[in-house]
Motif scaffolding. Structure first.
Motif, PDB file in Angstrom:
ATOM      1  N   SER A   1       0.879  -1.331   0.070  1.00  0.00           N
ATOM      2  CA  SER A   1       0.004   0.104   0.018  1.00  0.00           C
ATOM      3  C   SER A   1       0.732   1.362   0.063  1.00  0.00           C
ATOM      4  CB  SER A   1      -0.948   0.073   1.337  1.00  0.00           C
ATOM      5  OG  SER A   1      -0.095  -0.169   2.383  1.00  0.00           O
ATOM      6  N   SER A   2       2.219   1.168   0.032  1.00  0.00           N
ATOM      7  CA  SER A   2       2.809   2.446   0.060  1.00  0.00           C
ATOM      8  C   SER A   2       3.934   2.321  -1.057  1.00  0.00           C
ATOM      9  CB  SER A   2       3.704   2.613   1.622  1.00  0.00           C
ATOM     10  OG  SER A   2       4.511   1.451   1.724  1.00  0.00           O
ATOM     11  N   VAL A   3       4.231   1.317  -1.759  1.00  0.00           N
ATOM     12  CA  VAL A   3       5.308   1.162  -2.596  1.00  0.00           C
ATOM     13  C   VAL A   3       4.762   0.731  -3.981  1.00  0.00           C
ATOM     14  CG1 VAL A   3       7.743   0.189  -3.171  1.00  0.00           C
ATOM     15  CG2 VAL A   3       6.923   0.607  -0.952  1.00  0.00           C
ATOM     16  N   ALA A   4       5.076   1.456  -4.948  1.00  0.00           N
ATOM     17  CA  ALA A   4       4.500   1.179  -6.576  1.00  0.00           C
ATOM     18  C   ALA A   4       5.681   1.241  -7.378  1.00  0.00           C
ATOM     19  CB  ALA A   4       3.513   2.368  -6.854  1.00  0.00           C
ATOM     20  N   ILE A   5       5.606   0.467  -8.414  1.00  0.00           N
ATOM     21  CA  ILE A   5       6.358   0.281  -9.638  1.00  0.00           C
ATOM     22  C   ILE A   5       5.597   0.715 -10.797  1.00  0.00           C
ATOM     23  CG2 ILE A   5       8.081  -0.784 -10.950  1.00  0.00           C
ATOM     24  CD1 ILE A   5       8.634  -2.531  -8.331  1.00  0.00           C
ATOM     25  N   LEU A   6       5.923   1.619 -11.723  1.00  0.00           N
ATOM     26  CA  LEU A   6       5.182   1.558 -12.950  1.00  0.00           C
ATOM     27  C   LEU A   6       6.038   1.168 -14.072  1.00  0.00           C
ATOM     28  CD1 LEU A   6       3.358   3.167 -14.835  1.00  0.00           C
ATOM     29  CD2 LEU A   6       4.733   5.421 -14.738  1.00  0.00           C
ATOM     30  N   VAL A   7       5.473   0.036 -14.706  1.00  0.00           N
ATOM     31  CA  VAL A   7       6.243  -0.467 -15.947  1.00  0.00           C
ATOM     32  C   VAL A   7       5.656   0.265 -17.230  1.00  0.00           C
ATOM     33  CG1 VAL A   7       6.613  -2.611 -16.973  1.00  0.00           C
ATOM     34  CG2 VAL A   7       6.546  -2.366 -14.498  1.00  0.00           C
ATOM     35  N   ILE A   8       6.491   0.602 -17.904  1.00  0.00           N
ATOM     36  CA  ILE A   8       6.276   1.346 -19.325  1.00  0.00           C
ATOM     37  C   ILE A   8       6.627   0.225 -20.251  1.00  0.00           C
ATOM     38  CG2 ILE A   8       6.205   3.043 -20.687  1.00  0.00           C
ATOM     39  CD1 ILE A   8       6.859   4.748 -18.500  1.00  0.00           C
ATOM     40  N   HIS A   9       5.521  -0.447 -20.829  1.00  0.00           N
ATOM     41  CA  HIS A   9       5.525  -1.346 -22.022  1.00  0.00           C
ATOM     42  C   HIS A   9       6.442  -1.097 -23.161  1.00  0.00           C
ATOM     43  CE1 HIS A   9       2.586   0.817 -24.170  1.00  0.00           C
ATOM     44  NE2 HIS A   9       1.752   0.621 -23.091  1.00  0.00           N
ATOM     45  N   ASP A  10       6.813  -2.258 -23.857  1.00  0.00           N
ATOM     46  CA  ASP A  10       7.221  -1.885 -25.273  1.00  0.00           C
ATOM     47  C   ASP A  10       6.385  -1.860 -26.190  1.00  0.00           C
ATOM     48  OD1 ASP A  10       6.346  -4.756 -25.408  1.00  0.00           O
ATOM     49  OD2 ASP A  10       8.474  -5.472 -26.003  1.00  0.00           O
ATOM     50  N   LEU A  11       6.472  -2.196 -27.616  1.00  0.00           N
ATOM     51  CA  LEU A  11       5.653  -1.796 -28.834  1.00  0.00           C
ATOM     52  C   LEU A  11       4.490  -2.833 -28.696  1.00  0.00           C
ATOM     53  CD1 LEU A  11       7.636  -1.009 -31.953  1.00  0.00           C
ATOM     54  CD2 LEU A  11       6.553   0.386 -30.260  1.00  0.00           C
ATOM     55  N   PHE A  12       4.686  -3.972 -27.768  1.00  0.00           N
ATOM     56  CA  PHE A  12       3.580  -5.106 -27.801  1.00  0.00           C
ATOM     57  C   PHE A  12       2.635  -4.547 -26.691  1.00  0.00           C
ATOM     58  CE2 PHE A  12       6.818  -7.246 -30.341  1.00  0.00           C
ATOM     59  CZ  PHE A  12       6.074  -7.770 -31.122  1.00  0.00           C
ATOM     60  N   GLY A  13       2.768  -3.490 -26.125  1.00  0.00           N
ATOM     61  CA  GLY A  13       1.662  -3.110 -25.290  1.00  0.00           C
ATOM     62  C   GLY A  13       1.568  -3.773 -23.860  1.00  0.00           C
ATOM     63  N   TRP A  14       0.381  -3.197 -23.184  1.00  0.00           N
ATOM     64  CA  TRP A  14       0.269  -3.696 -21.820  1.00  0.00           C
ATOM     65  C   TRP A  14      -0.342  -5.055 -21.620  1.00  0.00           C
ATOM     66  CZ3 TRP A  14      -4.702  -3.659 -19.075  1.00  0.00           C
ATOM     67  CH2 TRP A  14      -5.747  -3.614 -19.841  1.00  0.00           C
ATOM     68  N   THR A  15      -0.918  -5.614 -22.858  1.00  0.00           N
ATOM     69  CA  THR A  15      -1.617  -6.947 -22.611  1.00  0.00           C
ATOM     70  C   THR A  15      -0.543  -8.057 -22.991  1.00  0.00           C
ATOM     71  OG1 THR A  15      -2.386  -6.820 -24.980  1.00  0.00           O
ATOM     72  CG2 THR A  15      -3.891  -6.176 -23.352  1.00  0.00           C
ATOM     73  N   PHE A  16       0.653  -7.874 -23.464  1.00  0.00           N
ATOM     74  CA  PHE A  16       1.733  -8.780 -23.746  1.00  0.00           C
ATOM     75  C   PHE A  16       1.662  -9.563 -22.549  1.00  0.00           C
ATOM     76  CE2 PHE A  16       6.218  -9.609 -25.285  1.00  0.00           C
ATOM     77  CZ  PHE A  16       5.796 -10.773 -26.311  1.00  0.00           C
ATOM     78  N   PRO A  17       1.993 -10.940 -22.606  1.00  0.00           N
ATOM     79  CA  PRO A  17       2.110 -11.706 -21.509  1.00  0.00           C
ATOM     80  C   PRO A  17       3.527 -11.580 -20.939  1.00  0.00           C
ATOM     81  CG  PRO A  17       0.835 -12.898 -23.164  1.00  0.00           C
ATOM     82  CD  PRO A  17       1.463 -11.822 -23.612  1.00  0.00           C
ATOM     83  N   ASN A  18       4.674 -11.386 -21.589  1.00  0.00           N
ATOM     84  CA  ASN A  18       5.730 -11.253 -20.977  1.00  0.00           C
ATOM     85  C   ASN A  18       6.052  -9.989 -20.083  1.00  0.00           C
ATOM     86  OD1 ASN A  18       6.021 -13.060 -23.284  1.00  0.00           O
ATOM     87  ND2 ASN A  18       7.910 -12.326 -23.959  1.00  0.00           N
ATOM     88  N   ILE A  19       5.296  -8.852 -20.458  1.00  0.00           N
ATOM     89  CA  ILE A  19       5.464  -7.663 -19.643  1.00  0.00           C
ATOM     90  C   ILE A  19       4.532  -8.093 -18.424  1.00  0.00           C
ATOM     91  CG2 ILE A  19       3.529  -6.470 -20.439  1.00  0.00           C
ATOM     92  CD1 ILE A  19       6.809  -5.003 -20.005  1.00  0.00           C
TER      93      ILE A  19
END
Length: 245
Positions: A34-52
């Motif tokens: 509840s106090s620590v967050a990580i923002l992951v910004i995807h590659d060209l395959f976008g937010w639904t890509f299983p690897n990311i």
């Protein structure tokens, strides 16, 4: 963008998180801190890509954070079926038009807005970006955006400029393969000279023999690539834990 930006392999595995919406963007979310967050910004395959999403799960568990993978392509995703295919088999894909629709000018405002939304909710926030996401994390960590994120990390960044490197104001980690026509040797050497001169903590992880996109689309059936992507994941976790906890 170049052909290397959409080459690679799709990993097996079932993501553990769920989908939600924040700051107007659909997002994959995993973890419960509840106090620590990580923002992951995807590659060209976008937010639904299983690897990311699988990487996000690893960061959530191993770095003890809530991890967000937002959609920064307005609902559009490249078809994962083009992975491993020759460019002549990409069909109607127009990479230039796709890049224009998702240019820095178009996407930077919503990326900044999303990070601001996280900062309201969480005490500590970091950002990590792959390929396309590389330039974006440098913008989040820019001096003019002081206080938005506590640190940044990127693997084989794309569209990154010398000006963006010079303007960074938070601890920086870069994971750089030997073979990368986008984050070139010249740009890597420039970062190695400039970032330490800014008085910032800096971690350059070099991966000899590996190519652009290995950290998010490496071949798990290839021993060298498997060891490289595991090392990149472990290095990112260590870096994120160091600045978030």
């Amino acid at each position: 963008m170049r052909e290397c930006c959409i080459k690679g392999f799709k990993w097996d595995g079932q993501p553990k998180g769920h989908e939600t919406s924040l700051s107007g963007n659909n997002s994959y979310v995993t973890g419960t801190n509840s106090s620590v967050a990580i923002l992951v910004i995807h590659d060209l395959f976008g937010w639904t890509f299983p690897n990311i999403r699988l990487l996000a799960d690893s960061y959530a568990e191993e770095a003890n954070a809530t991890v967000y993978v937002p959609d920064f392509f307005g609902g559009e995703v490249l078809p994962s079926e083009i992975l491993c295919k020759d460019p002549s088999q990409w069909g109607p894909l127009n990479l230039g038009a796709f890049s224009a629709r998702n240019s820095k000018v178009v996407r930077e405002p919503e990326i900044l807005a999303f990070a601001k939304g996280l900062r309201v909710q969480y005490t500590h926030v970091a950002a990590i970006g792959f390929c396309y996401g590389g330039w974006a994390v440098f913008r989040l960590g820019a001096k003019e955006n002081a206080g938005l994120v506590d640190c940044i990390s990127t693997a084989h960044p794309s569209w990154l400029t010398k000006e963006e490197i010079q303007d960074v104001g938070v601890p920086v980690q870069i994971m750089a393969p030997e073979i990368d026509p986008v984050f070139t040797t010249e740009l890597r050497e420039f970062a190695n000279r400039v970032i330490p001169s800014l008085g910032l903590a800096y971690d350059l992880q070099y991966f000899p023999g590996l190519e652009h996109a290995f950290a998010v689309r490496g071949n798990r059936e290839n021993e060298a690539e498997m060891k490289g992507l595991e090392r990149a994941k472990d290095a990112a976790v260590y870096w994120l834990k160091q600045w978030l906890h």
